[in-house]
Write a protein that holds these residues in place. Structure first.
Motif, mmCIF file in Angstrom:
data_model
loop_
_atom_site.group_PDB
_atom_site.id
_atom_site.type_symbol
_atom_site.label_atom_id
_atom_site.label_comp_id
_atom_site.label_asym_id
_atom_site.label_seq_id
_atom_site.Cartn_x
_atom_site.Cartn_y
_atom_site.Cartn_z
ATOM 1 N N ASP A 168 0.250 3.509 -3.107
ATOM 2 C CA ASP A 168 -1.095 4.025 -3.369
ATOM 3 C C ASP A 168 -1.109 5.523 -3.666
ATOM 4 O O ASP A 168 -2.039 6.024 -4.296
ATOM 5 C CB ASP A 168 -2.027 3.731 -2.188
ATOM 6 N N LYS A 169 -0.099 6.228 -3.221
ATOM 7 C CA LYS A 169 -0.031 7.678 -3.459
ATOM 8 C C LYS A 169 0.984 8.025 -4.551
ATOM 9 O O LYS A 169 1.398 9.170 -4.678
ATOM 10 C CB LYS A 169 0.308 8.398 -2.166
ATOM 11 N N GLY A 170 1.402 7.015 -5.325
ATOM 12 C CA GLY A 170 2.297 7.277 -6.447
ATOM 13 C C GLY A 170 3.761 7.385 -6.075
ATOM 14 O O GLY A 170 4.546 7.949 -6.824
ATOM 15 N N GLU A 171 4.123 6.828 -4.935
ATOM 16 C CA GLU A 171 5.519 6.868 -4.506
ATOM 17 C C GLU A 171 6.000 5.462 -4.188
ATOM 18 O O GLU A 171 5.213 4.560 -3.925
ATOM 19 C CB GLU A 171 5.672 7.766 -3.280
ATOM 20 N N LYS A 216 0.820 -1.224 0.000
ATOM 21 C CA LYS A 216 0.000 0.000 0.000
ATOM 22 C C LYS A 216 0.846 1.263 0.000
ATOM 23 O O LYS A 216 0.314 2.360 -0.004
ATOM 24 C CB LYS A 216 -1.006 0.004 1.161
ATOM 25 N N ARG A 217 2.170 1.108 -0.001
ATOM 26 C CA ARG A 217 3.051 2.289 -0.028
ATOM 27 C C ARG A 217 2.932 3.043 -1.341
ATOM 28 O O ARG A 217 3.117 4.243 -1.394
ATOM 29 C CB ARG A 217 4.517 1.864 0.173
ATOM 30 N N SER A 274 9.020 9.393 -6.553
ATOM 31 C CA SER A 274 7.801 9.251 -7.344
ATOM 32 C C SER A 274 7.922 8.013 -8.222
ATOM 33 O O SER A 274 9.013 7.646 -8.662
ATOM 34 C CB SER A 274 7.635 10.499 -8.223
#
Length: 193
Positions: free
Chosen positions: A14-17, A11-12, A27
């Motif tokens: 999930d924010k595009g990183e 889930k790391r 990124s």
């Protein structure tokens, strides 16, 4: 019932990183990640080519064995690209070395001794397997450009042997495609334009 923890999802991202092997949080569009993505794509496509080689050319064990070796080389390339500053060499099992380059060049030379290229550009493979190897060739060329981009943003990236390996890899794959053409080469015909 207790839910088992995922073996692949952190889930790391999930924010595009994501995090590189070198420990940098970046990124997913970062050149290092793009480069590693090219390695993944090449590895997956080479696996497909190898399976098709085993199915269609069962007597060509040498090519299938070579492709299996390349699949393992992809992991060394990927880990080297994911840590361009060499921050965590302990995480890498191997780097592409001169011995790898010599083995690659020897395989290419073997094919060149068997296959005479025409004086005109080859416009199309003559069968599906050769066409798939041509696609792998273009992925290897894109990987080479991606490695150069990483080198441009991280000048300390010490990768001359790996870069030479990937450069020769595209040539070797091109020659393998021509071997798989079995002498039925389709060259460019400018009268059709």
């Amino acid at each position: 019932m207790m839910r088992r923890r995922s073996q692949v999802t952190s889930k790391r991202g999930d924010k595009g990183e994501t995090t590189t092997l070198g420990g940098d949080d970046v990124s997913k569009a970062h050149p290092v990640i793009e480069c590693c993505g090219c390695v993944d794509e090449l590895r997956a496509y080479l696996a497909l080519v190898r399976q098709q080689t085993l199915a269609q050319r069962p007597d060509d064990f040498g090519s299938a064995e070579f492709l299996l070796w390349l699949l393992h080389c992809c992991f060394a390339i990927g880990s080297q690209c994911s840590d361009p500053r060499n921050a965590h060499p302990e995480y890498r099992k191997a780097d592409i070395a001169k011995a790898h380059l010599r083995k690659l060049e020897a395989f290419q030379q073997k094919i060149e001794d068997e296959v005479d290229l025409p004086k005109l550009f080859v416009v199309s493979a003559s069968n599906e397997l050769a066409a798939r190897v041509d696609i792998a060739t273009t992925i290897a060329r894109r990987l080479e450009r991606a490695i150069v981009r990483v080198k441009e943003i991280e000048p300390t990236f010490d990768c001359p042997t790996m870069l030479a390996f990937v450069n020769r890899l595209s040539d070797t794959l091109y020659m393998l495609a021509r071997r798989f053409d079995d002498g039925k080469l389709h060259t460019v015909d400018y009268t059709l334009l």
